[in-house]
Enzyme design. Structure first.
Site, short mmCIF file in Angstrom:
data_model
loop_
_atom_site.label_atom_id
_atom_site.label_comp_id
_atom_site.label_asym_id
_atom_site.label_seq_id
_atom_site.Cartn_x
_atom_site.Cartn_y
_atom_site.Cartn_z
N GLN A 205 10.86 21.25 29.15
CA GLN A 205 10.65 20.02 30.03
C GLN A 205 11.07 18.87 29.71
OE1 GLN A 205 6.42 21.94 29.91
NE2 GLN A 205 6.13 20.01 30.95
N ARG B 182 -6.16 10.95 26.57
CA ARG B 182 -6.39 11.51 27.69
C ARG B 182 -7.62 12.19 28.08
NH1 ARG B 182 -3.55 11.65 32.90
NH2 ARG B 182 -1.86 10.71 31.99
N GLU C 125 -1.33 18.54 37.96
CA GLU C 125 -2.43 18.72 37.24
C GLU C 125 -3.74 18.35 37.61
OE1 GLU C 125 -0.56 15.78 34.26
OE2 GLU C 125 -1.19 17.23 32.82
N1 MTE Z 1 3.88 24.54 38.51
C1 MTE Z 1 4.76 25.57 38.09
N2 MTE Z 1 4.77 26.51 39.21
N3 MTE Z 1 5.14 25.70 36.97
C2 MTE Z 1 4.61 24.84 35.90
O1 MTE Z 1 5.18 25.06 34.86
N4 MTE Z 1 3.60 22.88 35.33
C3 MTE Z 1 2.44 21.83 35.61
C4 MTE Z 1 2.53 21.17 37.18
N5 MTE Z 1 2.74 22.46 37.94
C5 MTE Z 1 4.04 23.86 36.26
C6 MTE Z 1 3.47 23.59 37.65
C7 MTE Z 1 2.37 20.61 34.79
S1 MTE Z 1 1.64 20.90 33.46
C8 MTE Z 1 2.98 19.45 35.28
S2 MTE Z 1 2.80 17.94 34.45
C9 MTE Z 1 3.49 19.22 36.43
O2 MTE Z 1 3.63 20.69 37.17
C10 MTE Z 1 4.90 18.78 36.09
O3 MTE Z 1 5.76 18.46 37.39
P1 MTE Z 1 5.66 17.32 38.20
O4 MTE Z 1 5.66 16.09 37.41
O5 MTE Z 1 6.90 17.50 38.99
O6 MTE Z 1 4.59 17.52 39.24
N1 LUZ Z 2 2.35 13.66 28.15
C1 LUZ Z 2 2.55 12.48 27.47
C2 LUZ Z 2 1.49 14.09 29.11
O1 LUZ Z 2 3.38 12.11 26.86
N2 LUZ Z 2 1.59 11.37 27.82
C3 LUZ Z 2 0.66 11.70 29.06
O2 LUZ Z 2 0.02 10.68 29.24
C4 LUZ Z 2 0.67 13.17 29.64
N3 LUZ Z 2 -0.08 13.43 30.32
C5 LUZ Z 2 -0.23 14.57 30.92
C6 LUZ Z 2 0.91 15.50 30.54
N4 LUZ Z 2 1.63 15.07 29.86
MO1 MOS Z 3 2.22 19.02 32.01
S1 MOS Z 3 0.69 19.24 30.53
O1 MOS Z 3 2.03 17.05 31.72
O2 MOS Z 3 3.40 19.28 31.04
#
Ligand code: MTE
Ligand code: LUZ
Ligand code: MOS
Length: 774
Positions: free
Chosen positions: A204, A317, A725
Site C-alpha cells: 500500500q 486514533r 474504514e
Molecule cells: N477494500 C478491499 N477490497 N481491499 C482492501 O484491502 N482496504 C481497506 C479499505 N477497503 C481494502 C478495502 C482499508 S484498510 C483502507 S484504509 C482503504 O480501503 C484504502 O483505500 P482508499 O483510501 O482508497 O479507500
Molecule cells: N495510517 C497512518 C493510517 O499513518 N495514519 C493514520 O491516521 C491512519 N489512519 C487510518 C489508517 N491508516
Molecule cells: Mo487502512 S488500515 O488505513 O490501510
C-alpha cells in the site's frame, strides 16, 4: 449545470475497472507474473522462539547444498539493517537477539522452493530462549513499554465522577485479527542495467518500500523503481509490512545478480506478520439518571508486539475515537504502547478506531441497563449537539454532524421500536432461542492524524489519438480507487471511461507519496487527478476556441463533455481533433496535479487540534438470534444507513460498506487468534481460523445497505466522502445485540452481562451460563 450530467460517469454506478479480469482470472498478481529469465526464489529462516539470544548461526552447510544460490544474513546487508517505518527498531535480519517467533534471521535463495526448504533445514541456528511477555497485564507488571504516551483531558473528571448518579468501572479487552487478504505478501526484485532495481511489491506504500530498499542496500532512491500493480487485498497489512519482503528480495537480487521473488504461503503469512492490535483498557465512567455521560476516564494499552511499526499512530486514533458520536464533558484519556514478544502489530482497517469505539459502546451498554433505559435511546441522548456540546476530547469542533439525521431516518426505516416489541414478544414465548436488537452509530475522523501525510500527486498524459493515461500515487487493493480516479478524470476531460487507462502505481511516475490508507485514497488522489486534468483542459480550451471561432472572452462557455468540446449552441469539435491541433501548435499534453489537505493540525503535547478534515458517519440496526444450547447465533437482519457524501461511484461504495461491515463482524464474532504460552500462533490456517463466508453466521440473512441522500460534503472531491474504514465499526452493534439476547435468557432480566470478545459460540455460551441460565 448539475455534476450528474447525462454524459458524465460521475455519481453513477460503475463496475470495478478490473472486475472483468478478476472474474476471468486474467488479473495478474505478482506471483502470477511470468518468471523473468534466471529467477530465483527464497525461503526465510525464522526464530522458533518468542524471545531469545542467538548463540550460533552457521550457514556453511546450507549454502553448499545443490540448488541453493546463497544464504544471506545480517552481515550481507550493505546498507542499514533496519526496515522500520519510523522508529529504527526493526532489523531486517536479526543479529544478536530475537524478539518474536517468526522473526527473520536469514534468507535462503535458490532455484526452487524445495531447494530453499532443504537449505532452511540445513542452517544451524542455536538460540538460548529467554522469558517472553505476551499480553498487556504482564507487560504492565514488567513495565515493558515502547516509547510514547498520549493524554487528552478536559474539565474536572474526578469531581464529575464523584458527583455522578451512576458510577461504573471495568475492563474492556478487544482481540487481534489477521488481515486475511487473499494475496499473501510477495515481492519480485529485478536488477537491471546500470544498477537499477525494479521491484514489484504487493504494498500500500510504494514510496516507503523504495526508500527502505535504498537504505538497506545503501543506494540512492533514484536507483530504485517500485511498482505496485494491484493487490489482492491489503486492509492495512501492507501499509508498512510489504517493505520487509521487498527489501529481502532486493537484497537477494543485489547479491545474486539475478531476479528474486520472495513469497509467503498462507501459514507463513499468518504466523510471521503483524495483526490488528489487541487493546486492553480500564475505565471509570459517571452518568446522570437520564443516561447522559458526565465523565469518562480511560487508561488504554495497545499490544504492539516487538517493534513500534505504526503503533503510536494507532494508539492516537484509538484515543481520537473513544468519543465516537458522543459528547463527553469531563474526561481523561491516557494511552500507552505495550512491548510484547509477538509479531509486530500493524495497521488494520479502522487503525485503532474500532478498539476505541468498543470501549465507549461497552460503557454505554452497561449504563443503559443499570438505568433501565433502551441502549439506543442512551446513545441518542449523548450525541454531539449545539455548542458547547460540539467539541471533541481533542477540541475539534463537530460541524455538520449527521449522526442525528441518520438516527432519525434509520429508526424509521428499520422499524426499530416496533421490532423491539416483536423481539420481546418472541423472547417471551421462546425458551431456548432468544433474540436481541441493537443500534450502532459511528463517527470516523478522515485524514492521516500525522497531518504531513495528507498530500498526493498525479500525472496525466493525453495522446494524440485522444486517449489518456492517468497515474496517481494511490494503490489499488480491490477497493476501487483506480475506478474512482478514472471517473474523476473522465468527468473533467469530458471523455467516456473507456478512453482512459489507469496505469500501475509506480514510484517513477509520482514521487514521495503517502500510503494508500486512512480511507483517504480517493479524497487525496482524486483532487490531484482532478487538478492535473483541469490544467490540461485550460490548455486545450483556447485551442478549441480558435477551432470553433470563439473569442477569448467566450472561451469559458466551452464545455468538455461527450468526447467533444461544445458551445452552448451545440456547435462542437471532437476531443481528439482538439488534441491533434494542440500537438500541431506545440502545446504540452501532459500535466501533474498536486493536493494537500488544508487547515489540519494536531498538537500531541497539548492533546488539542483539528486533526481531521471532516467526519464520516453511519449507523446500523442489527438483530441476532442466539441458540442457548450451543451459543451459536444467526444474524437475522441488518439495516445500514451510511454517509458517503455524494458518492463518486455508489455501486463501489456500497461494496465497501458491505465488506467493511462483514470484516468487522469477523473481528467481533468468529475470528480468533490463539497464541500458546510460547508465543506461537496455533491458528495459522483457514481450518482453525474462521473468517466470515457466505451462507453462515456472521453474514446477515437479510442485509440492507442504504447510502445517505442529499449528503454532499463540502471541500472534498465532487462532494464525496471517504468510505473504506468507517463502516467496519458499525459491526460493533453485534456485541450489543448478542448481549441483549444473552440477557433475555434470564427470567428476571439481569442487568449485567459478561461477554468477552470475540463473541464466539463458546463465549456466548459461557456468558449465558454465568447468568445461571437457561
Ligand atoms: N477494500 C478491499 N477490497 N481491499 C482492501 O484491502 N482496504 C481497506 C479499505 N477497503 C481494502 C478495502 C482499508 S484498510 C483502507 S484504509 C482503504 O480501503 C484504502 O483505500 P482508499 O483510501 O482508497 O479507500
Ligand atoms: N495510517 C497512518 C493510517 O499513518 N495514519 C493514520 O491516521 C491512519 N489512519 C487510518 C489508517 N491508516
Ligand atoms: Mo487502512 S488500515 O488505513 O490501510
Amino acid at each position: 449545470m448539475s455534476e450528474k450530467s447525462v454524459q458524465s460517469p460521475l455519481h453513477r454506478p460503475s463496475s470495478h475497472e478490473s472486475a472483468w479480469q478478476h472474474v476471468s482470472g486474467e488479473a495478474i498478481y505478482i506471483d502470477d507474473m511470468p518468471p523473468p529469465s534466471g529467477m530465483l526464489v527464497a525461503q526465510l529462516v525464522v526464530s522458533p522462539v518468542a524471545h531469545g539470544r542467538i548463540v550460533r548461526l552457521d550457514t556453511t552447510k546450507a549454502a553448499a547444498l545443490p540448488g541453493v544460490a546463497a544464504v544471506l544474513t545480517a552481515q550481507d546487508i550493505p546498507g542499514v539493517n533496519d526496515i522500520s517505518a519510523i522508529f529504527h527498531d526493526e532489523p531486517l535480519l536479526a543479529t544478536t537477539e530475537v524478539l518474536c517467533q517468526g522473526q527473520a534471521v536469514a534468507l535462503v535463495v535458490g532455484d526452487s522452493y524445495e531447494a530453499c526448504r532443504r537449505g532452511v533445514s540445513a542452517v544451524e541456528l542455536e538460540i538460548e530462549a529467554l522469558p517472553a511477555v505476551l499480553d498487556v497485564p504482564t507487560a504492565i507488571a514488567q513495565q515493558s513499554m515502547h516509547a510514547g504516551v498520549h493524554v487528552m483531558r478536559r474539565g474536572d473528571v474526578d469531581t464529575a465522577l464523584a458527583s455522578s448518579a451512576l458510577k461504573l468501572s471495568g475492563v474492556v479487552e478487544s482481540p487481534d485479527q489477521d488481515h486475511w487478504y487473499l494475496e499473501t505478501h510477495v515481492a519480485l526484485a529485478i536488477l537491471e542495467e546500470n544498477r537499477t532495481l525494479r521491484v514489484y511489491s504487493s504494498t500500500q506504500h510504494p514510496a516507503e518500500v523504495q526508500a527502505k530498499i535504498g537504505e538497506v542496500l545503501g543506494i540512492p532512491r533514484a536507483d530504485v523503481v517500485v511498482l505496485a500493480p494491484r493487490m489482492g487485498g491489503g486492509f492495512g497489512g501492507k501499509e508498512t509490512q510489504g517493505a520487509h519482503f521487498a527489501a529481502l528480495a532486493s537484497l537477494a537480487a543485489w547479491h545474486c545478480r539475478r531476479p528474486v521473488k520472495v513469497w509467503l504461503n498462507r501459514d507463513q503469512d499468518m504466523m510471521w506478520t503483524g495483526k490488528r492490535h489487541p487493546f486492553y483498557s480500564t475505565y471509570e465512567a459517571g452518568f446522570d439518571t437520564d443516561g447522559r455521560i458526565c465523565a469518562l476516564k480511560v487508561q488504554t494499552y495497545a499490544n504492539a508486539g516487538w517493534a513500534h511499526d505504526l503503533s503510536r499512530a494507532i494508539l492516537d486514533r484509538c484515543l481520537f475515537h473513544l468519543d465516537n458520536t458522543y459528547f463527553i464533558p469531563n474526561l481523561h484519556f491516557e494511552g500507552r504502547i505495550a512491548k510484547t514478544h509477538l509479531p509486530s502489530n500493524t495497521a488494520y482497517r479502522g487503525f485503532g478506531g474500532p478498539q476505541g469505539i468498543v470501549v465507549i459502546e461497552s460503557v454505554l451498554n452497561r449504563a443503559a441497563r443499570k438505568l433501565g433505559l433502551d441502549p439506543a435511546e442512551v446513545r441518542q441522548r449523548n450525541f454531539y449537539g449545539e455548542a458547547p456540546r460540539n467539541r471533541t476530547p481533542y477540541d475539534q469542533e463537530v460541524v455538520d454532524s449527521r449522526a442525528r439525521r441518520i438516527y432519525d431516518e434509520l429508526m424509521q426505516s428499520s422499524r426499530y421500536h416496533a421490532r423491539q416489541k416483536e423481539v420481546a414478544d418472541f423472547n417471551a414465548q421462546s425458551r431456548w432461542i432468544k433474540r436481541g436488537l441493537a443500534f450502532q452509530p459511528v463517527k470516523f475522523g478522515i485524514s492521516f492524524t500525522n497531518s504531513m501525510l495528507n498530500q498526493a500527486g498525479a500525472l496525466v498524459l493525453i495522446y494524440t489519438d485522444g486517449t489518456v493515461q492517468i497515474n496517481h500515487g494511490g494503490t489499488e487493493m480491490g477497493q476501487g480507487l483506480h475506478t474512482k480516479m478514472r471517473v474523476v478524470a473522465a468527468h473533467c476531460l469530458g471523455l467516456p471511461q473507456e478512453r482512459i487507462r489507469v496505469m500501475h502505481t509506480a514510484t517513477d511516475k509520482v514521487p514521495n507519496t503517502a500510503a494508500t490508507a486512512a480511507s483517504s485514497g480517493a479524497d487525496l488522489n482524486g483532487q490531484a487527478v482532478h487538478e492535473a486534468c483541469r490544467v490540461l483542459v485550460e490548455r486545450l480550451r483556447p485551442v478549441a476556441a480558435r477551432m470553433l471561432g470563439v473569442s477569448e472572452g467566450e472561451q469559458h462557455t466551452l464545455c468538455f463533455a461527450g468526447e467533444a468540446v461544445s458551445l452552448p449552441n451545440g456547435q462542437s469539435v471532437s476531443f481528439s481533433k482538439v488534441v491533434q491541433q494542440a500537438y500541431v501548435e506545440q502545446i504540452s499534453l501532459s500535466a501533474t496535479g498536486y493536493y494537500r489537505t488544508p487547515d489540519i493540525w494536531y498538537d500531541a503535547e497539548q492533546g488539542r487540534g483539528k486533526p481531521f478534515h471532516y467526519f464520516a458517519y453511519g449507523a446500523a440496526v442489527l438483530e441476532v438470534e442466539v441458540n442457548g444450547l450451543t451459543g451459536e447465533h444467526r444474524l437475522l437482519q441488518v439495516d445500514i444507513l451510511h454517509d458517503v457524501g455524494d458518492s463518486l461511484i455508489p455501486s463501489l461504495d456500497r461494496g465497501q460498506v458491505e465488506g467493511a461491515f462483514i470484516q468487522g463482524l469477523g473481528w467481533l464474532t468468529c475470528e480468533e487468534l490463539i497464541w500458546d504460552d510460547k508465543g506461537f500462533l496455533r491458528t495459522h490456517s483457514p481450518d482453525t481460523y474462521k473468517i466470515p463466508s457466505y451462507g453462515t453466521a456472521p453474514v446477515p440473512e437479510r442485509f440492507s445497505v442504504q447510502l445517505l441522500e442529499d449528503a454532499a460534503q463540502a471541500a472534498v472531491i465532487h462532494g464525496s466522502k471517504a468510505v473504506g474504514e468507517p463502516p467496519f465499526m458499525l459491526a460493533i452493534g453485534v456485541m450489543t445485540a448478542l448481549q441483549e439476547a444473552v440477557l433475555a435468557f434470564t427470567p428476571a432480566a439481569a442487568r449485567e452481562v459478561e461477554l468477552r470478545l470475540p463473541c464466539t459460540a463458546e463465549a456466548v455460551l459461557r456468558a449465558i451460563h454465568a447468568l445461571g441460565a437457561p
